[in-house]
Structures are given as structure tokens and as C-alpha cells.
Design an enzyme around this catalytic site. Structure first.
Site, PDB file in Angstrom:
ATOM      1  N   LYS A  19       1.348   4.372  -2.786  1.00 49.09           N
ATOM      2  CA  LYS A  19       1.258   5.803  -2.468  1.00 49.09           C
ATOM      3  C   LYS A  19       2.492   6.566  -2.940  1.00 49.09           C
ATOM      4  CE  LYS A  19      -1.787   5.098   1.485  1.00 49.09           C
ATOM      5  NZ  LYS A  19      -1.816   4.903   2.933  1.00 49.09           N
ATOM      6  N   ASP A  79       0.826  -1.202   0.000  1.00 51.28           N
ATOM      7  CA  ASP A  79       0.000   0.000   0.000  1.00 51.28           C
ATOM      8  C   ASP A  79       0.867   1.260   0.000  1.00 51.28           C
ATOM      9  OD1 ASP A  79      -2.708   0.890   0.097  1.00 51.28           O
ATOM     10  OD2 ASP A  79      -2.211   1.720   2.080  1.00 51.28           O
TER      11      ASP A  79
END
Ligand code: ADP
Ligand code: ASP
Ligand code: MG
Length: 816
Positions: free
Chosen positions: A681, A677
Site C-alpha cells: 500500500k 500488505d
């Protein structure tokens, strides 16, 4: 004497006829009343005539239903004892119609002349019945067949009135002042007393002709709406009554489709300066609209908007047309000779082409006329091309106010542009009373509503929201926030947020009138259909509402395939879903390009750091010419919590368990600890900084061992962590020995993105982080020695929904 005219809808049902009688009886003075055929009857008569001319006996069935409608009205409105004479009369009319139709079936031909005769029965029937009812109710009434008083030429279907003779006949026939005259609208006769009609909608014209002939003080057009409105109320829900309007404005509006009054009707009244009132039979106390010479200033820059839903655009093009006088004269001469009426003309100043709009029914005919008429010019190449475009509509923006205020066309084109509506042709009358645009038919409703909102709805701008994922934490919270804040937004920002669509994993619901925010859940449950995402998207595209925003609060992977087509349909997107921006670079760029091309926005501030202003900050830096040297960030609330909590004496596995128990992790904490994750980003931040990077190019130094990653269950994973405790313990003690703390940091430098666990000392801006905070530091050309730092809670439904909400609101100033 006052003239009243009741349209088809006013005489269409028993209830409405009762209203008509009441309105007539309330007049203290004698009146002349003009009636249309019962609503829909003229169309039905055309239908049966056409059927009969093809020898199709189905006409008998349709005729039967027309007959039944008239008899039902008589039965309901006339006392049984008195019915026989009117029934006999009406039956006689129907026998005549039947004979006529029989004749048509024999010869299998329906001339315009015969059609006029057939159509005349519509107004003759309704007028005879109402005359009878009035007399029955003690109101003295006299039936007048307009064929005896309105004399015309023999242009069947569109007969032109001989005013001299007509005026004299009207004055003679309506000389007595002691009764109600009941006159058939729409029809007349030629000098040989053959029946003619005045054009569809022509009963309005009949009323105006009679009013002008009698020098009436007012002509009242009674219909089914509260006067002439700012737009057709069937197409624009927020349309409202125009209290006063000039003859010329009314003429422009009706010429461009405002069916509420038939354009020629305005002329006789205008010439005699007789006001026309447009009133509502079903709300008779409403003041309606007064059409007259003197009008009050209205306070809006335009008066109304109207549209013709279906037109064809003919384009004549060729170099030989340049500077050659007479091509357009010849063109319009040809069209006039063939009685083709031209709705709009637009010529480029280069004179290279000329285009004009006509009724689609005559478009192919026009091609033939032009190809024959311009044969020589086509042969010698002066005219290169005659093309016809179909499925188009015209919108006209009308108002005397345009003369005195500048900017109307700017505003018009700007709102069309913002909504992705392509203007195919445009014309502005030199009288500056009207600007008309030709657009695709599929855009008509969107265009009308958007234009109406821009010019008339000073009371607020509306965003139409389609939300996917209302049942998840973010979606749910967003809806709650919007509901709480809508009063404020309306009051302070003049902004309405309308929820027009919802879809979760089970159901979908669309409602262009808006889904109530307070009970969206029940609505979706009860009124929603089984989810079919591709259908949902197509429906949104077809609905084609102005100022549409698609909000994706899901974390769904499949949904992002629809982003491109949505943006391509001029729908802006707001989303916290990272999937689209962390896919391939090619897809990432494609989304931006299409958004730019369609002039819509794709907003995703919440992709990174939830509600923290990261994307906007970065875009602000780049757009203002700064250069990014380095980005360092803690981008996972989960990992932030874990390493803020992990202290000497604690087992790493217990910290992970605690994080999970507190709801800070995904169901499987490895989804966070794997760094995937965070990698997404930093990839997005890199791309926003202008770096072409793919996901697999982000270097992710694994925190977890291979064993930990491949454990079969979360419990097995915990067991591995337990076993490997010493590894984490030594990482921590090494850091502490240096006076540093552990941080899971993503960074971007020299075009390279990487992430992994490191330790930072007291002087590092990331040293002091609490709980699940995120932090990002931007080292740029301008923020060189002292980086720009954004820090705060980077996860959680409230702050993420707030970020999505802020993106949505920012769109209101972009779209308005
Ligand atoms: P009638 O049968 O009374 O002659 P019409 O159907 O001919 O009535 O005209 C009334 C209709 O015109 C309204 O129901 C409305 O839908 C339509 N209309 C179109 N544009 C306008 C407008 N600008 N204002 C009011 N009505 C309009
Ligand atoms: N009945 C005719 C029509 O439908 C005339 C009118 O209604 O004004 O066109
Ligand atoms: Mg009408």
C-alpha cells in the site's frame, strides 16, 4: 388505387401468407399488390444457377427444396379438392427452371441475362400461388407478370426503367377497378421482351413505379419490422420506429445500408409526392413509418443511423494530383464507364490523395481499372500509390435536423473516440443530411450501439460491467449494492448498470443482454461455462460493447496479466486488487500509458484504505500542483486493531488470536503481521506521489522474529509468540512509560518508504485510533504545518465494495 408490396418474409411461410391475405382483404377499395419471392428463394436461385454453371449436380437437391417449399404452402393454404390446377401450373414452372438449369450445366456458363431469367421465377411462383389462394377465398384477383408492364433497358441485374412506356402499360393493364391485381415484384423486360431485374430488393421499386404510374394515394411497403427504425433492429436492440421521415432522409439511410427500403424506390414516389408507408405484416395495427415531403419535427438532432457492413476503401495518392484539375473527373469517369458504384468519397483538402469506398467484390477490379486508366500518371510519378483497405464498414448518421443544429459531428466523433473506435475516413454531404464514417468492421456493432445511445437514448446511459470474483466478499457485496441502488441511479442519474459478464474460480458467463442482478448466482451456476480466464477476456474483447468496464474483485495474481490487453481494447478497469499496482514499476507505468493512449480509465481507489478517499485525494493534490513532503499512515485494519487492543496485562498472542477470531486477519495472521500488505500500500501511495519505487526498496522493519515467521503452522506460530511474550510486553511498557501508544506506521519521506512499529505521543494525530481504523496524513507544500488527514474504517466488504461502486459510477460521467 392503393399499392401494397409484400416482401420475402411476408410471403415466406404459411402463417405469413395468411396475414397477407387478411391485410389485402381488409382493404375496402381495389388494390394493386406486389410480391417478392418467398424469403430466401432469390438467394437459393443464385446458388443453384452458380452450381449448375460449374456442372455441380448438387443444384438438383437445392432446387428440390425450393420446390417443396412452394408445394407445402399450396398444400397448407389451398383446399385439397382445388389443388390440382395450381399444382400443375407451379410444376410447369419448375420444369422450366430445370430445363434452364440443364442448359446452364451444358454450356457451363451463366450470363447476367440468363441469371435474370432464372431469378424471375422467384416472384412469378409466389405471385401465382397467392393469386390462386385469393381467388379460392373469394377475393377476385388477377395475376400480372411484371415483364408485361415494366419495360427496361438491357442492363441485366440492374435494369433501368423506361418510364414513358411503362407508365402507359401499367395504366392500361390495371384499368379495371373491381379486383386485386397481383403483380410480380423485381422483374421487367426489355424491348425484345427478354427478362430483366431491377436490382436486389427491387420489389420495393416495382411498387413505387406502379404507385407513381397510377397516381396512387399511398404506397404501402409491408415487411417484417415496424417501419423504418432509428437503426437496423438486428444490430441495435434499442432501435425504435421513426414515425415520419423525408424522402431524402430515407434515401440516405437506405443508400447506406438500411435494407428495409430499396433506395431507387423513393424516386418515383417522391416525384409524384406520393407517401410511402413502411408497415409490419406481423403487427399490422402498428402505424409504422410514413415517408413523405412534409415531416414533423422529431425532437432528436438526427433521424437515423445506418451501416454497410463490408466495404473496401480505395486510396489514390500522389503529388502530381495537387492542383491538377481533372484527376478526379477522370477517376470517376473511369469508374462510371465500368459501372462501379461508389458508396462514399473523401478527398483531403491538400488534394494529395482521394479515397472512395466500393463494394469489396469490385475492389480488385477497381485496382485494375485504375492501374490501366492511369498508366501514364503512374509511370511519370504523378500518382504514387493505389492502395486498397479491406474489412471496413461505413456508418452513416442521417437527419435533416443537422442543418439547424450544430455539434452533431462533434458528438459523433467524440463518442467514437471515447470507445476507441478509429475513424479511417469520413465524408459529409454538402446537403448536411448525412455524416459518414469508415471504421474497422470489427467495431461496427459497438459503434452503432454507442452512437445510437448518444443520439437517441435520452432515457439513460448504460455501463456494461464484467465482474471477476463475484463470489468473494467484496464482489458479492458490490452486486448487492448495485441491485439495491439501480432504481435510484436510473431515476436520479439516468444511469443503467448492466452486468454483462461474470467469472469466478469455477465458471464464467457472458450475456450482452444483461445478467439479472437478483439471481446472478443461479445464472452463473446453470448457464455458465467452465472457467477459462483467457477465453473470458477474448470473448469480452470480441463482444466489443460500448462503455465496457472490467471489475476485478479477486485477489488473484494471474488476472493482472490481462489488464494491459483489456485497456488496450478500450475497456476501463476498476479494481481493489493491489497486485497490478504493486508489481514492477515498469508494469505500473505501462498500464497508465496504455490507459492514456486508449483514453480509458484504470481506477483502484480501494487499493489503499478500502473506501477511504486516499488515491483520489493524492491525485487531486498532485494534479493541482501540490508537492508531497511526507506521508504517514496506518494502513492495515488488522494491525490497527491489534495495537489498539494490546494493553497492559494482556498477552500479545491473545490479542492476535482475538483479531483472528473476529475475522480481522487473514487465515494466517502472519500475512498481516509480516507487513507485506502494508508495504504494497505504501508502495502504491509512493508511486502515486510520483516516486519511482520498487517493492524491494520499501524498508520493512520486521515486527515478527525469524522463528515466528518460519513456524510451520498457525498454532506453532502462536507458541512462538507465547514464548516471545516478554519482547512485546517490553515494547508496550516502554511506550506507555513515555505516555505513548504503539502504532504500526508506514511512511514516505524524501523518496524513501518504510514501515515498522513505533510509538506515538498524545500530540500525534495517530494517537487516537479506534478499532480497525486506518489513518493517513499528507504533509504537502500546501498542507505544511497542518497535514491533511484522512481517517476511517479501512477494511471490510461493505466499505470496499462501496469504493469500487463509486469508481464505477465515476466512469459514467467520463464515458457519457
Ligand atoms: P423484405 O423481405 O420485406 O423486403 P428486407 O429484409 O428487404 O424485407 O428488409 C427488412 C429488414 O431491413 C429488416 O428485417 C431489418 O433487419 C432491416 N433493416 C436495416 N436497417 C433498418 C432500419 N433502419 N429500419 C428497419 N429495418 C431495417
Ligand atoms: N426477391 C428479390 C430479392 O431478394 C427482390 C426483393 O425481395 O425485393 O432481392
Ligand atoms: Mg426488401
Amino acid at each position: 388505387m392503393k399499392v401494397l408490396k409484400f416482401g420475402g418474409t411476408s410471403v415466406g411461410t404459411v402463417d405469413s401468407i395468411n396475414q397477407v391475405i387478411r391485410i389485402i382483404s381488409e382493404n375496402k377499395q381495389p388494390v394493386a399488390v406486389v410480391y417478392s419471392a418467398m424469403g430466401g428463394v432469390t438467394n437459393k436461385l443464385i446458388e443453384i444457377g452458380t452450381l449448375a454453371s460449374k456442372g455441380d449436380t448438387k443444384y438438383l437437391e437445392v432446387l428440390q427444396s425450393i420446390e417443396e417449399r412452394h408445394f407445402a404452402a399450396i398444400r397448407a393454404l389451398v383446399d385439397v379438392k382445388s389443388q390440382s390446377s395450381i399444382i400443375a401450373k407451379i410444376k410447369g414452372n419448375f420444369n422450366e427452371i430445370e430445363d434452364l438449369l440443364k442448359g446452364i450445366t451444358y454450356i457451363k456458363e451463366l450470363s447476367v441475362r440468363t441469371m435474370d431469367l432464372l431469378l424471375s421465377f422467384g416472384e412469378r411462383l409466389s405471385s401465382q400461388i397467392i393469386t390462386f389462394i385469393l381467388n379460392e377465398q373469394g377475393i377476385k384477383a388477377k395475376y400480372i407478370d411484371a415483364r408485361d408492364i415494366i419495360k427496361t433497358n438491357s442492363n441485366y441485374g440492374f435494369a433501368e426503367v423506361d418510364f414513358e412506356e411503362t407508365n402507359a402499360l401499367i395504366n392500361a393493364a390495371l384499368a379495371e377497378n373491381n379486383q386485386v391485381y397481383c403483380i410480380t415484384g423485381f422483374i421487367g423486360s426489355n424491348k425484345d421482351n427478354i427478362t430483366t431485374t431491377l436490382g436486389r430488393g427491387g420489389s420495393d421499386y416495382t411498387a413505387s413505379i406502379i404507385g407513381a404510374a397510377l397516381g396512387s394515394e399511398v404506397i404501402e411497403i409491408w415487411t417484417d419490422v415496424n417501419g423504418m427504425m432509428t437503426a437496423d433492429p438486428r444490430k441495435v436492440k434499442n432501435a425504435f420506429t421513426i414515425p415520419d421521415i423525408s424522402y431524402s432522409e430515407a434515401m440516405e439511410l437506405s443508400h447506406f445500408g438500411a435494407k428495409v427500403i430499396y433506395p431507387p424506390s423513393l424516386v418515383p414516389a417522391f416525384l409524384k409526392n406520393i407517401p410511402i408507408k413502411v408497415l409490419n405484416t406481423f403487427e399490422s395495427t402498428h402505424a409504422g413509418t410514413t415517408i413523405s415531403k412534409e415531416i414533423n419535427q422529431k425532437g432528436y438532432s438526427i433521424t437515423g443511423i445506418s451501416s454497410i457492413d463490408e466495404i473496401s476503401l480505395v486510396n489514390l495518392q500522389g503529388n502530381g494530383m495537387i492542383g491538377v484539375a481533372g484527376v478526379s473527373a477522370k477517376l470517376f469517369g473511369l469508374l462510371a464507364d465500368h459501372k462501379i458504384s461508389v458508396i462514399l468519397i473523401s478527398q483531403a483538402s491538400s488534394e494529395h490523395s482521394i479515397c472512395f469506398a466500393v463494394d469489396p467484390k469490385s475492389a480488385e477490379n477497381v485496382r485494375e481499372i485504375l492501374e490501366t486508366g492511369f498508366k501514364t500518371e503512374i509511370l511519370n510519378g504523378d500518382i504514387e500509390n493505389i492502395s486498397i483497405q479491406n474489412n471496413l464498414s461505413i456508418i452513416a448518421v442521417v437527419g435533416e435536423g443537422m442543418k439547424s443544429s450544430s455539434g452533431t459531428s462533434g458528438k459523433l466523433f467524440s463518442v467514437l473516440g471515447k470507445n476507441g473506435i478509429n475513424v479511417i475516413a469520413t465524408a459529409q454531404g454538402s446537403s448536411e443530411l448525412n455524416i459518414s464514417v469508415v471504421i474497422k468492421k470489427k467495431d461496427i456493432s459497438k459503434a452503432l450501439n454507442a452512437i445510437h445511445e448518444t443520439f437517441f437514448e435520452i432515457d439513460g446511459f448504460t455501463l456494461n460491467l464484467y465482474l471477476v470474483g463475484p463470489s468473494g466478499q467484496i464482489g458479492k457485496t458490490l452486486l448487492k449494492q448495485i441491485a439495491q441502488q439501480s432504481g435510484y441511479l436510473k431515476k436520479e442519474k439516468n444511469l443503467n448498470i448492466k452486468l454483462t459478464g461474470l467469472a469466478n474460480t469455477k465458471k464464467m458467463l457472458l450475456d450482452s443482454n444483461g445478467i439479472a442482478l437478483e439471481n446472478w448466482k443461479e445464472n452463473l451456476e446453470t448457464a455458465g461455462e467452465k472457467i477459462n480466464l483467457s477465453e473470458f477476456i477474448t470473448d469480452i474483447q470480441t463482444l466489443n460493447l460500448a462503455n465496457s468496464i472490467f471489475v476485478d474483485c479477486s485477489a488473484d495474481k494471474d488476472i493482472v496479466q490481462y489488464y494491459y490487453p483489456l485497456l488496450d481494447s478500450n475497456i476501463s478497469i476498476v479494481t481493489p486488487n493491489k497486485v497490478a499496482n504493486s508489481g514492477t514499476y515498469e508494469e505500473y507505468i505501462a498500464l497508465r500509458n496504455i490507459a492514456k493512449k486508449r483514453n480509458v480509465k484504470f481506477l483502484y481507489e480501494t487499493n489503499v484504505g478500502a473506501g477511504l478517499p486516499l488515491i483520489n485525494t493524492l491525485q487531486g493534490l498532485i494534479n493541482s500542483g501540490d508537492r508531497i513532503h511526507k506521508i504517514e499512515a496506518v494502513l492495515s485494519g488488522t494491525l490497527s486493531f491489534i495495537f489498539n487492543t494490546f494493553a497492559a496485562g494482556l498477552k500479545f498472542v491473545d490479542v492476535v488470536k482475538e483479531a483472528k477470531e473476529k475475522g480481522f486477519t487473514e487465515p494466517d495472521p502472519r500475512d498481516d503481521l509480516s507487513g507485506t500488505d502494508v508495504a504494497r500500500k505504501i508502495l502504491i501511495l509512493a508511486r502515486e506521489s510520483g516516486i519511482k519505487l520498487e517493492f524491494n526498496e520499501v524498508e520493512n522493519i520486521p515486527l515478527l522474529s525469524q522463528d515466528a515467521m518460519s513456524a510451520n503452522s498457525v498454532d506453532d506460530f502462536y507458541a512462538v509468540l507465547e514464548k516471545e511474550n516478554s519482547k512485546y510486553e517490553s515494547l508496550l511498557s516502554e511506550a506507555l512509560a513515555k505516555g505513548e501508544v504503539l502504532r504500526f506506521i508506514a511512511s514516505l519521506e524524501n523518496g524513501k518508504a518504510k514501515l515498522g512499529l513505533t510509538s506515538v505521543g498524545r500530540s500525534h494525530p495517530f494517537y487516537n485510533l479506534a478499532g480497525s481504523e486506518n489513518i493517513v496524513s499528507f504533509t504537502t507544500e500546501r498542507y505544511f504545518n497542518n497535514p491533511l488527514v484522512v481517517k476511517g474504517p479501512g477494511a471490510g466488504a461493505e466499505v470496499t465494495a462501496m469504493g469500487v461502486f463509486a469508481d464505477i459510477i465515476s466512469l459514467s460521467s467520463f464515458l457519457a
